[in-house]
Design an enzyme around this catalytic site. Structure first.
Site, PDB file in Angstrom:
ATOM      1  CE  LYS A 198      -2.785 -91.219 -18.800  1.00 11.69           C
ATOM      2  NZ  LYS A 198      -1.635 -91.687 -18.056  1.00 11.69           N
ATOM      3  CG  ASN A 234      -9.518 -71.240 -14.925  1.00 16.97           C
ATOM      4  OD1 ASN A 234      -9.461 -71.006 -13.730  1.00 16.97           O
ATOM      5  ND2 ASN A 234     -10.653 -71.509 -15.565  1.00 16.97           N
ATOM      6  CE  LYS A 278     -19.634 -61.868 -19.662  1.00 14.97           C
ATOM      7  NZ  LYS A 278     -19.506 -63.313 -19.899  1.00 14.97           N
ATOM      8  CG  ASP A 294     -13.876 -68.219 -22.117  1.00 10.78           C
ATOM      9  OD1 ASP A 294     -14.968 -67.988 -21.558  1.00 10.78           O
ATOM     10  OD2 ASP A 294     -12.865 -67.506 -21.973  1.00 10.78           O
ATOM     11  CG  PHE A 322     -15.660 -61.509 -10.439  1.00  9.90           C
ATOM     12  CD1 PHE A 322     -16.860 -61.619  -9.757  1.00  9.90           C
ATOM     13  CD2 PHE A 322     -14.514 -61.135  -9.745  1.00  9.90           C
ATOM     14  CE1 PHE A 322     -16.927 -61.367  -8.392  1.00  9.90           C
ATOM     15  CE2 PHE A 322     -14.568 -60.888  -8.378  1.00  9.90           C
ATOM     16  CZ  PHE A 322     -15.763 -60.995  -7.705  1.00  9.90           C
ATOM     17  CE  LYS A 360     -15.258 -59.697 -20.059  1.00  8.31           C
ATOM     18  NZ  LYS A 360     -14.221 -60.244 -19.234  1.00  8.31           N
ATOM     19  N   PRO A 393     -21.088 -72.613 -22.970  1.00  9.48           N
ATOM     20  CG  PRO A 393     -22.640 -73.494 -21.469  1.00  9.48           C
ATOM     21  CD  PRO A 393     -21.477 -73.876 -22.325  1.00  9.48           C
ATOM     22  CG  ASP A 394     -21.400 -65.556 -21.380  1.00 11.72           C
ATOM     23  OD1 ASP A 394     -21.379 -65.696 -20.136  1.00 11.72           O
ATOM     24  OD2 ASP A 394     -21.275 -64.456 -21.946  1.00 11.72           O
ATOM     25  CB  ILE A 395     -23.209 -69.599 -17.077  1.00 11.02           C
ATOM     26  CG1 ILE A 395     -22.548 -70.908 -17.506  1.00 11.02           C
ATOM     27  CG2 ILE A 395     -24.359 -69.859 -16.117  1.00 11.02           C
ATOM     28  CD1 ILE A 395     -21.783 -71.610 -16.388  1.00 11.02           C
TER      29      ILE A 395
END
Ligand code: C5P
Length: 416
Positions: free
Chosen positions: A302, A223, A361, A292, A343, A357, A320-322
């Site tokens: 390759k 990203n 979370k 994500d 964030f 969130k 995983p959503d750490i």
């Protein structure tokens, strides 16, 4: 006699603003770098006064420092004209900080012996403000047991702080430690002395940058995060006295001074690095843009275009959503530590998503960040954020990422 100066609390985002800093320049080849140091200190808002030894004047003229600071330079112990402008005792009394850069082996030795036989050691001895020394000398002079003992005497007896020396190629053609610390690092060391130490004794973990999720050895999913916000947070926390670990995805940034950097590639490596350290932290700030999703089955060689065809599909799995895992685990422990800050980089309904969130979370604060706004989000040096907490929202005025980092930490300090 003047009353002692009352020193107002300083803004950690600009701790040098308005500070009176005396820079003592001793006679080493690195004296030319003191010009850049003085320029940076002045740019940071400090009022700089320079004093020089006689030998220093062989390398740089006082005129250069006078032009850079706008103040006369103190060079002679017994000069009637200099003493009439501002006496060296008055200079020593008014200083918020004294920096000796370069601090040569000779200057260090004379000061460690309590001598005051030139403009630099005289001001240093008369000065009750903190002292920062930036040594610069030949490798073997730096390594010499007498220099070591003198530096120890300055730190332990006189409470001096030391920045550098850096290792590298030296003017004497030796390679090793002895090079004057980079002027920007000396300025940061000065900022750390003058900034409030409201995170002293605290352990802070910051994450930064993107994660790269391998498709094959040459390709990845990533990203647009550059890591600037997270690096600014790590530097800001270190400036305020914290012991900082920065878990960083792949970025092109220099590690902040005095921060331990753990470089990771993908989300699972980031989770492993964090999991090993969670319970030791007082504060965790997750500024990383964790991917994500990751390719389900990355290839270990390759992939050829002929193998994957013209309209390939990549099967993805969720990462995983750490932060979510850490938040939920903390909730299950019934614990308040570590304080958790996440964030939310969004393109629309930023604050609403951030509030959702906060709950999902189970964290203490979400920094809401509209990445479509000009001067905010990915890659910029500035940001504009809203701090979303259970008790309400706080809009932070637009500023540099460094300034915004300090405003985020102000709130985190309150939570600690
Ligand atoms: O859920 P979302 O990705 O919008 O949440 C962003 C916050 O959660 C950031 O603080 C980010 O570092 C963290 N995060 C995470 N693990 C993920 C995704 C995001 O810790 N897989």
């Amino acid at each position: 006699m003047d009353a002692p100066r009352i020193r107002p609390p300083r803004d950690p985002a600009a701790p040098l603003a308005g500070a009176i800093i005396v820079v003592g320049v001793a006679g080493g080849i690195a004296a030319y770098k003191a010009c850049e140091l003085v320029r940076l200190l002045t740019k940071a808002g400090a009022q700089v006064h320079v004093c020089m030894t006689r030998r220093a004047q062989k390398f740089v003229g006082p005129m250069t420092f006078q032009a850079l600071t706008g103040h006369p330079v103190f060079t002679e112990l017994f000069s009637l004209t200099e003493e009439a402008t501002i006496g060296h005792i008055q200079l020593a009394d008014r200083a918020d900080l004294m920096i000796i850069a370069p601090a040569t082996a000779n200057a260090i030795a004379r000061l460690a012996a309590g001598m005051s036989d030139d403009a630099v050691t005289t001001v240093a001895l008369a000065c009750t403000a903190p002292l920062l020394i930036a040594p610069s000398m030949n490798v073997n002079m730096w390594a010499h047991p007498l220099t070591r003992a003198n530096v120890t005497r300055l730190t332990e007896v006189a409470g001096a702080r030391v920045v550098g020396p850096d290792a590298g190629f030296l003017a004497c053609r030796w390679t090793g430690p002895g090079r004057l610390a980079e002027p920007a690092d000396i300025v940061e060391a000065a900022a750390r002395i003058l900034a409030p130490q409201d995170l002293a004794g605290k352990r802070v973990l910051v994450t930064a940058g993107p994660t790269h999720e391998a498709i094959d050895p040459a390709r990845y999913l990533g990203n647009r995060s550059t890591g600037k916000m997270g690096y600014a947070l790590a530097a800001a926390a270190a400036r305020r006295g914290a012991e900082v670990v920065l878990v960083s995805g792949p970025v092109a940034l220099e590690p902040p001074l005095g921060v331990e950097v753990i470089a990771v590639e993908d989300a699972r490596a980031m989770r492993a690095a964090i999991d090993a350290r969670v319970l030791a932290q007082d504060l965790i700030v997750m500024a990383a843009a964790v991917a994500d999703f990751r390719p389900v089955a990355p290839s270990d060689r390759k992939l050829k275009r002929t193998e994957i065809g013209y309209t390939p599909t990549i099967a993805l799995d969720s990462n995983p959503d750490i932060l979510g895992e850490i938040g939920q685990a903390r909730k299950a422990r019934g614990a308040a530590r570590p304080v958790l800050v996440g964030f939310a980089a969004e393109t629309h309904d930023v604050v609403d998503y951030a509030r959702a969130k906060l709950a999902s979370k189970a964290v203490d604060m979400i920094v809401a960040n509209d990445v479509t706004e000009a001067g905010a989000g990915f890659g910029t040096d500035t940001n504009r954020v809203v701090l979303v907490e259970p008790g309400g929202d706080t809009a932070i005025p637009a500023g540099t990422k460094a300034a915004v980092a300090h405003r985020i930490l102000d709130r985190a300090v309150a939570l600690l």
